[in-house]
Structures are given as C-alpha cells and as structure tokens.
Design an enzyme around this catalytic site. Structure first.
Site, mmCIF file in Angstrom:
data_model
loop_
_atom_site.group_PDB
_atom_site.id
_atom_site.type_symbol
_atom_site.label_atom_id
_atom_site.label_comp_id
_atom_site.label_asym_id
_atom_site.label_seq_id
_atom_site.Cartn_x
_atom_site.Cartn_y
_atom_site.Cartn_z
ATOM 1 N N LYS A 54 9.082 6.727 -19.162
ATOM 2 C CA LYS A 54 10.334 5.806 -19.922
ATOM 3 C C LYS A 54 9.807 5.387 -20.833
ATOM 4 C CE LYS A 54 10.820 4.198 -15.514
ATOM 5 N NZ LYS A 54 9.907 4.817 -14.554
ATOM 6 N N PHE A 95 -3.755 7.062 -17.805
ATOM 7 C CA PHE A 95 -4.869 7.059 -17.240
ATOM 8 C C PHE A 95 -4.937 6.842 -15.648
ATOM 9 C CE2 PHE A 95 -8.153 3.498 -16.408
ATOM 10 C CZ PHE A 95 -8.916 4.376 -15.453
ATOM 11 N N ASP A 100 -4.470 8.612 -9.886
ATOM 12 C CA ASP A 100 -3.504 8.107 -8.719
ATOM 13 C C ASP A 100 -2.778 9.475 -8.053
ATOM 14 O OD1 ASP A 100 -1.849 6.278 -7.154
ATOM 15 O OD2 ASP A 100 -0.314 7.370 -8.091
ATOM 16 N N ASP A 104 -3.155 10.522 -4.354
ATOM 17 C CA ASP A 104 -2.129 10.554 -3.608
ATOM 18 C C ASP A 104 -1.721 12.030 -3.162
ATOM 19 O OD1 ASP A 104 -2.145 7.735 -3.531
ATOM 20 O OD2 ASP A 104 -0.361 7.628 -5.022
ATOM 21 N N ARG A 109 4.942 14.960 -11.393
ATOM 22 C CA ARG A 109 4.866 13.674 -12.080
ATOM 23 C C ARG A 109 6.005 14.031 -13.549
ATOM 24 N NH1 ARG A 109 4.221 8.550 -11.516
ATOM 25 N NH2 ARG A 109 2.145 8.903 -10.290
ATOM 26 N N ASP A 171 -4.504 -0.324 -1.771
ATOM 27 C CA ASP A 171 -3.704 0.685 -1.386
ATOM 28 C C ASP A 171 -4.187 1.859 -0.665
ATOM 29 O OD1 ASP A 171 -2.571 3.404 -2.165
ATOM 30 O OD2 ASP A 171 -0.805 2.156 -2.912
ATOM 31 N N LYS A 195 -1.896 -3.600 -7.952
ATOM 32 C CA LYS A 195 -1.785 -2.224 -8.244
ATOM 33 C C LYS A 195 -0.862 -1.899 -9.506
ATOM 34 C CE LYS A 195 1.113 0.447 -5.340
ATOM 35 N NZ LYS A 195 1.163 1.594 -4.540
ATOM 36 N N PHE A 234 9.704 -4.382 -8.831
ATOM 37 C CA PHE A 234 9.514 -2.850 -9.319
ATOM 38 C C PHE A 234 8.728 -2.201 -8.510
ATOM 39 C CE2 PHE A 234 7.314 0.050 -11.988
ATOM 40 C CZ PHE A 234 8.245 0.500 -12.784
ATOM 41 N N ASP A 238 10.087 1.221 -6.172
ATOM 42 C CA ASP A 238 9.246 2.542 -6.505
ATOM 43 C C ASP A 238 8.881 3.150 -5.087
ATOM 44 O OD1 ASP A 238 7.329 4.242 -8.237
ATOM 45 O OD2 ASP A 238 6.326 3.918 -6.411
ATOM 46 N N ASP A 239 8.679 2.293 -4.180
ATOM 47 C CA ASP A 239 8.654 2.689 -2.722
ATOM 48 C C ASP A 239 9.993 3.041 -2.038
ATOM 49 O OD1 ASP A 239 6.018 1.623 -3.010
ATOM 50 O OD2 ASP A 239 6.107 0.134 -1.537
#
Ligand code: GPP
Ligand code: MG
Ligand code: MG
Ligand code: MG
Length: 348
Positions: A54, A95, A100, A104, A109, A171, A195, A234, A238-239
């Site tokens: 974005k 990065f 991540d 995860d 992505r 996390d 994070k 924010f 996201d969650d």
C-alpha cells in the site's frame, strides 16, 4: 510551485523513484566478474518484494514533512529526500515480511506467493531478507551522508529494527498454555507495540521530524505516545482481517489460528468463553487443518466477535482523536489526522 512538488502528485512521484534506487544498489556491479551473479539476484529480490504494497508507511514520511515545513520553505531537495527515506521504510518492511512469512508459514503476500514459496527460491529467502536490510544502509549512505540528521536517521533505523525483532520474539514465543492463560490483553499489547507500532507508525513520522530539525525529546515522546496507540489499533485490524478479511482484497491468506498466534480475536474469545467452548478451543486452536480452523471460526461467530471488533473500532476512533488533541504539543495535529484517515475502516 513546480508540478512535481504538489502534494497531489506524491504517490506518482514516490513510485517513479523505485527503479533508480534499485539501480543505485546493483547497477555498478551487475556485470562484475566476482559478484555480478549475486547482484542480478539482489535485483530480483528487491523487485519482487519491495514495491506492490500500500506504500502508506513510505508516503507518510512525505506527508508528515509537508505538515512540518511550510510550502514556501519546502525545497525540491527536501521532497526528494523524504521520498528516499519513505522507500527506506518500505525496504525495512520488505525485510520483515520476507522473514515473517517464513516464520508464519504464510502462503501469499500482496496477491502473489510469499517469496520463500516462489518456485526455485526456498531457504535462500532467509539470506535475501538480510540483503534487503543491508541495502537500506547503502541507500542512506549514498543519499543522506552529508545531511546533519544522518546519524539520527541511522540510529532510528537500528533502534526500530531492534524493537521490531523484540516484538517478533514475543509473538513467536507466546504460546497459549494449558488453559490459554498466556493469551492476556497485557501480553497482546506488548507484542503489537513492539512488532508493529514502532516501525509502522513512529518511524515514518520521526524521520520527517528529524528532517525538519525537530530533535527534542518531548516532541518525540508526544509523537510516540500517539503513534503507538494508532499502531496498536492497526495490528488489531490486521488480526481481525486475518480471519474476516477477503484474501482477494488483503492479498494474503490468514494463518493466525493454525499458527497458534496470540491474536486479538483469541484474546477476546477467551474473555467470553464457557468451559465447554474452552475445551473446543483447546482441541482446535493451533492445529494445522482447515476443519480445525473452521471450528475456531464458528466459535468466534458464536461469540459475536465481529460485533465486538466493530464496537472496539468506534471506541478506538474516538479515543485516538481525543489523544491527538491532548498530546500533539507543538506538532501540527494534521500529521496524525492524515494517518488516522488512512487506517480507520480499512479493508486491506
Ligand atoms: C506483523 O505481524 C509483524 C511483522 C511484519 C514484523 C516482523 C518482524 C521481524 C523481525 C521479521 P503479522 O505476522 O501479523 O503480519 P502479517 O499478517 O502481514 O503476516
Ligand atoms: Mg508474524
Ligand atoms: Mg505474518
Ligand atoms: Mg497478521
């Protein structure tokens, strides 16, 4: 005012800088006998992973600078530097995301396969994440080494990287425990502050502040207090989007339930859960099967978590506006209000 200095052109202007910045890093050595092969690989890594988001974080450097320096005093060179710093924030994000997604076990992505999952990539993606980070400092050196705020900028990038990796540690190490007793709101807030909030919210504004010559501890403290609250909101979004977002819009498929994450949704769920529902959660959370995560999602629906989130969003919007008016101090409120406009009610 020259055409490309107008705020309305910032997004277009921002995008035109990317190819030149990649060239700054790779062009000179792309045909080098020793490292040419590696540099052509670096070009591919950067072109796949840095653009295509974005760009809100990067553009915020430019937007914030426009609020901090009046149009009459803002030079073409200032705008150019803010664009480059904005790209450095996007570089830092790339990065983090490459690494991540490996941690995860994510699939997509920005609407494409995660880099480590692209055919022929695999575990070289770990090294690629180091390369993306290392090249930030090449750009900063080339374009900013003579600026009076160069050291502040370097220090900020280092500090924020440390904070983000600390948050990623929390996390990754926060496991539910026998009765999900580790998934507390307090732990949740610490994870997301470190994070996400420092690099996504404080970093872009702090960079613009250093550019504008604002170095005093009180102004940075005020900005940090407001921006960290926004960053927390924010990451809660996201969650929420990890479970309820449309992957076509967000460009990523959620993995929080399968990955046993201390997500805002599960923290809310365990505050509202019956003993039977807790048994169900224990049997299905963190289990890598579509059936198990579907059961967790059913539980979220039974607990009305969509509504819990919507109420939270309204509440949070009001309190952030209140915080901005109370805590902006010498800084123009618009620096923060512009950010608020971009993030509330977002779907991606
Ligand atoms: C976002 O969390 C957090 C990061 C991208 C920081 C990663 C930090 C490192 C030091 C690698 P997330 O996993 O919820 O993001 P997303 O949903 O986009 O995968
Ligand atoms: Mg993660
Ligand atoms: Mg992730
Ligand atoms: Mg997420």
């Amino acid at each position: 005012m020259a055409e490309n200095l107008k705020p309305s052109n910032d997004r277009g202007l921002f995008d035109t800088f990317f190819p030149g910045l990649v060239d700054d890093i790779v062009k000179e050595c792309e045909n080098d006998r020793e490292i040419g092969d590696a540099l052509r690989h670096i070009r591919e890594v950067l072109e796949y992973n840095v653009p295509g988001g974005k760009r809100n974080r990067g553009l915020s450097v430019v937007a914030s600078l426009r609020q901090l320096i009046s149009p009459d005093n803002l030079t073409k060179e200032d705008v150019r530097t803010a664009v480059i710093l904005g790209w450095c924030v996007e570089w830092l994000q790339a990065f983090f995301l490459v690494a991540d997604d490996i941690m995860d076990e994510s699939l997509t992505r920005r609407g494409k396969p995660c880099w480590y999952r692209k055919t022929g990539v695999g575990s070289i993606a770990i090294n690629d994440s180091f390369l993306i980070e290392a090249t930030i400092y090449k750009l900063l050196k080339k374009h900013l080494h003579q600026k009076p705020y160069y050291v502040d900028v370097l220090d900020l990038f280092h500090e924020v990287t440390y904070q983000t990796a600390t948050g990623q540690t929390l996390d990754l190490m926060t496991q539910p425990g026998k009765n999900f007793e580790n998934f507390t709101l307090e732990r949740y807030k610490a994870i997301v502050k470190f994070k996400t909030a420092f690099y996504s919210f404080y970093l872009p504004v702090a960079l613009a502040m250093y550019m504008a010559g604002i170095k005093d501890a009180q102004s940075h403290e005020n900005a940090r207090e407001i921006l960290l609250v926004m960053g927390e909101f924010f990451q809660i979004q996201d969650d929420y989007l990890d479970c309820y977002g449309d992957p076509v819009v967000t460009g990523k498929v959620g993995t929080d339930i399968e990955e046993n994450k201390c997500s805002w949704l599960v923290v809310q769920a365990i505050q509202r859960i019956t003993t039977e529902q807790m048994e169900m959660l224990k049997n299905n959370y963190g289990v890598k099967s579509p059936e198990a995560s579907a059961r967790v999602k059913e539980l979220y629906n039974e607990l009305n978590l969509k509504k819990v989130y919507q109420d939270y969003e309204e509440e949070s919007y009001k309190s952030i506006l209140e915080l901005i008016s109370r805590k902006s101090g010498n800084l123009p409120k618009e620096v923060f209000l512009e950010f608020v406009k971009k993030i509330y009610k977002r779907e991606k």
